[in-house]
Enzyme design. Structure first.
Site, PDB file in Angstrom:
ATOM      1  N   ARG A  64       0.851  -1.184   0.000  1.00  0.00           N
ATOM      2  CA  ARG A  64       0.000   0.000   0.000  1.00  0.00           C
ATOM      3  C   ARG A  64       0.890   1.238   0.000  1.00  0.00           C
ATOM      4  O   ARG A  64       1.906   1.276   0.692  1.00  0.00           O
ATOM      5  CB  ARG A  64      -0.896   0.033   1.247  1.00  0.00           C
ATOM      6  CG  ARG A  64      -1.694   1.328   1.396  1.00  0.00           C
ATOM      7  CD  ARG A  64      -2.665   1.281   2.565  1.00  0.00           C
ATOM      8  NE  ARG A  64      -3.331   2.553   2.759  1.00  0.00           N
ATOM      9  CZ  ARG A  64      -4.387   2.963   2.050  1.00  0.00           C
ATOM     10  NH1 ARG A  64      -4.893   2.200   1.106  1.00  0.00           N
ATOM     11  NH2 ARG A  64      -4.929   4.147   2.259  1.00  0.00           N
ATOM     12  N   ILE A  65       0.509   2.230  -0.795  1.00  0.00           N
ATOM     13  CA  ILE A  65       1.104   3.560  -0.650  1.00  0.00           C
ATOM     14  C   ILE A  65       0.121   4.346   0.200  1.00  0.00           C
ATOM     15  O   ILE A  65      -1.015   4.574  -0.219  1.00  0.00           O
ATOM     16  CB  ILE A  65       1.272   4.264  -2.013  1.00  0.00           C
ATOM     17  CG1 ILE A  65       2.240   3.485  -2.887  1.00  0.00           C
ATOM     18  CG2 ILE A  65       1.762   5.688  -1.811  1.00  0.00           C
ATOM     19  CD1 ILE A  65       2.327   4.037  -4.303  1.00  0.00           C
ATOM     20  N   CYS A  80     -12.338  11.743   7.689  1.00  0.00           N
ATOM     21  CA  CYS A  80     -11.876  10.854   6.619  1.00  0.00           C
ATOM     22  C   CYS A  80     -11.642   9.467   7.212  1.00  0.00           C
ATOM     23  O   CYS A  80     -11.784   9.275   8.415  1.00  0.00           O
ATOM     24  CB  CYS A  80     -10.593  11.400   5.984  1.00  0.00           C
ATOM     25  SG  CYS A  80      -9.238  11.526   7.164  1.00  0.00           S
ATOM     26  N   ARG A 109      -2.962  15.391   0.339  1.00  0.00           N
ATOM     27  CA  ARG A 109      -2.727  15.235  -1.095  1.00  0.00           C
ATOM     28  C   ARG A 109      -1.720  16.257  -1.626  1.00  0.00           C
ATOM     29  O   ARG A 109      -1.863  16.801  -2.710  1.00  0.00           O
ATOM     30  CB  ARG A 109      -4.043  15.316  -1.884  1.00  0.00           C
ATOM     31  CG  ARG A 109      -4.874  14.037  -1.759  1.00  0.00           C
ATOM     32  CD  ARG A 109      -6.101  14.058  -2.654  1.00  0.00           C
ATOM     33  NE  ARG A 109      -7.063  15.045  -2.199  1.00  0.00           N
ATOM     34  CZ  ARG A 109      -7.909  14.837  -1.201  1.00  0.00           C
ATOM     35  NH1 ARG A 109      -7.937  13.697  -0.598  1.00  0.00           N
ATOM     36  NH2 ARG A 109      -8.734  15.780  -0.829  1.00  0.00           N
ATOM     37  N   ASP A 141      -4.905  17.344  -6.433  1.00  0.00           N
ATOM     38  CA  ASP A 141      -4.005  16.268  -6.058  1.00  0.00           C
ATOM     39  C   ASP A 141      -2.653  16.510  -6.703  1.00  0.00           C
ATOM     40  O   ASP A 141      -2.510  16.416  -7.912  1.00  0.00           O
ATOM     41  CB  ASP A 141      -4.573  14.917  -6.513  1.00  0.00           C
ATOM     42  CG  ASP A 141      -3.868  13.750  -5.830  1.00  0.00           C
ATOM     43  OD1 ASP A 141      -2.691  13.907  -5.433  1.00  0.00           O
ATOM     44  OD2 ASP A 141      -4.486  12.687  -5.701  1.00  0.00           O
ATOM     45  N   ARG A 143       0.195  14.926  -5.746  1.00  0.00           N
ATOM     46  CA  ARG A 143       1.131  13.887  -5.337  1.00  0.00           C
ATOM     47  C   ARG A 143       1.744  13.178  -6.548  1.00  0.00           C
ATOM     48  O   ARG A 143       1.131  13.063  -7.586  1.00  0.00           O
ATOM     49  CB  ARG A 143       0.417  12.840  -4.476  1.00  0.00           C
ATOM     50  CG  ARG A 143      -0.019  13.384  -3.156  1.00  0.00           C
ATOM     51  CD  ARG A 143      -0.885  12.395  -2.435  1.00  0.00           C
ATOM     52  NE  ARG A 143      -2.124  12.151  -3.149  1.00  0.00           N
ATOM     53  CZ  ARG A 143      -3.094  11.366  -2.687  1.00  0.00           C
ATOM     54  NH1 ARG A 143      -2.945  10.759  -1.548  1.00  0.00           N
ATOM     55  NH2 ARG A 143      -4.191  11.200  -3.379  1.00  0.00           N
TER      56      ARG A 143
END
Ligand SMILES: [Zn+2]
Length: 222
Positions: A64-65, A80, A109, A141, A143
């Site tokens: 997972r990132i 969240c 993000r 976003d 990223r």
């Protein structure tokens, strides 16, 4: 690691733009892990990898990132589901006995914690996640995941089973040359304040979520 075992991944180790600085044991509430610190050779970004088990390129491995979310990961924010996703992932990897999480320190993000709080203030006035960033003149976003993929490679992985709902992360891992053999969706029970956030993620940011009926019907934004 010999050349043959990495044949399906496209990098050579010398080409990596990240370097591992240190590795240590990290016992946690969700099991025993190794923690490794990485730094970028091209920016001032730092990364953490949490991993477990024998990582081999030919073994499809859970990864997972996880993007840093101070409010969710540390403070247990109900706006969240980040903290729950992280903890659930650690549980899954612990049960499997093998896997890796790259913790990407790009808060909100990529907009940073202060801008994230500014965006939350706008959300208090009615904007959704995407609208709030647009009102602040920030990218929705910003990223990039290339270096996260490099870290997975550096840990010894090539074939990955990705725990993510974010198609951009899947795409980035694939473009970086990792072989995605499976996508594992992660759905955790979210508290009510997260419902609208998750709906925005699904509808405006393309996340692959099956929102539970009770979450959807309770949202005033249909
Ligand atoms: Zn979060």
């Amino acid at each position: 690691m010999s050349e043959e075992t990495t044949a399906t991944c496209t990098w050579s180790r010398e080409d990596l733009s990240v370097e591992r600085v240190a590795t240590a044991d990290l016992p946690t509430e969700w099991g025993d892990f190794k923690i490794a610190g990485y730094r970028s050779r091209t920016t001032d970004e730092e990364f953490i990898a949490l991993y477990k088990g024998d990582l081999q390129p030919e073994i499809p491995t859970l990864v997972r990132i996880h993007s840093q979310c101070l409010t969710g990961d540390v403070f247990g924010s109900l706006k969240c589901d980040c903290g729950k996703q992280l903890n659930r992932t650690m549980q899954i990897i612990n049960e499997e006995g093998r896997g890796a999480i790259v913790y990407q320190q790009q808060e909100g993000r990529g907009i940073g914690i202060l801008n994230k709080i500014r965006a939350y203030a706008l959300q208090d006035q009615g904007a959704d996640t995407v609208e709030a960033n647009q009102l602040l003149g920030l990218a929705v976003d910003s990223r990039e995941y290339r270096q996260c993929a490099e870290i997975l490679y550096d840990l010894g992985l090539c074939q990955v089973r990705v725990i993510s709902n974010n198609p951009l992360k899947l795409q980035a891992l694939e473009e970086a040359g990792l072989k995605i053999v499976e996508r594992i969706s992660i759905e955790v029970d979210s508290a009510q304040p997260a419902a609208r956030y998750l709906k925005t993620k699904k509808e405006k940011m393309g996340h692959l979520l099956e929102l539970k009926p009770n979450v959807d019907s309770s949202s005033p934004f249909k």
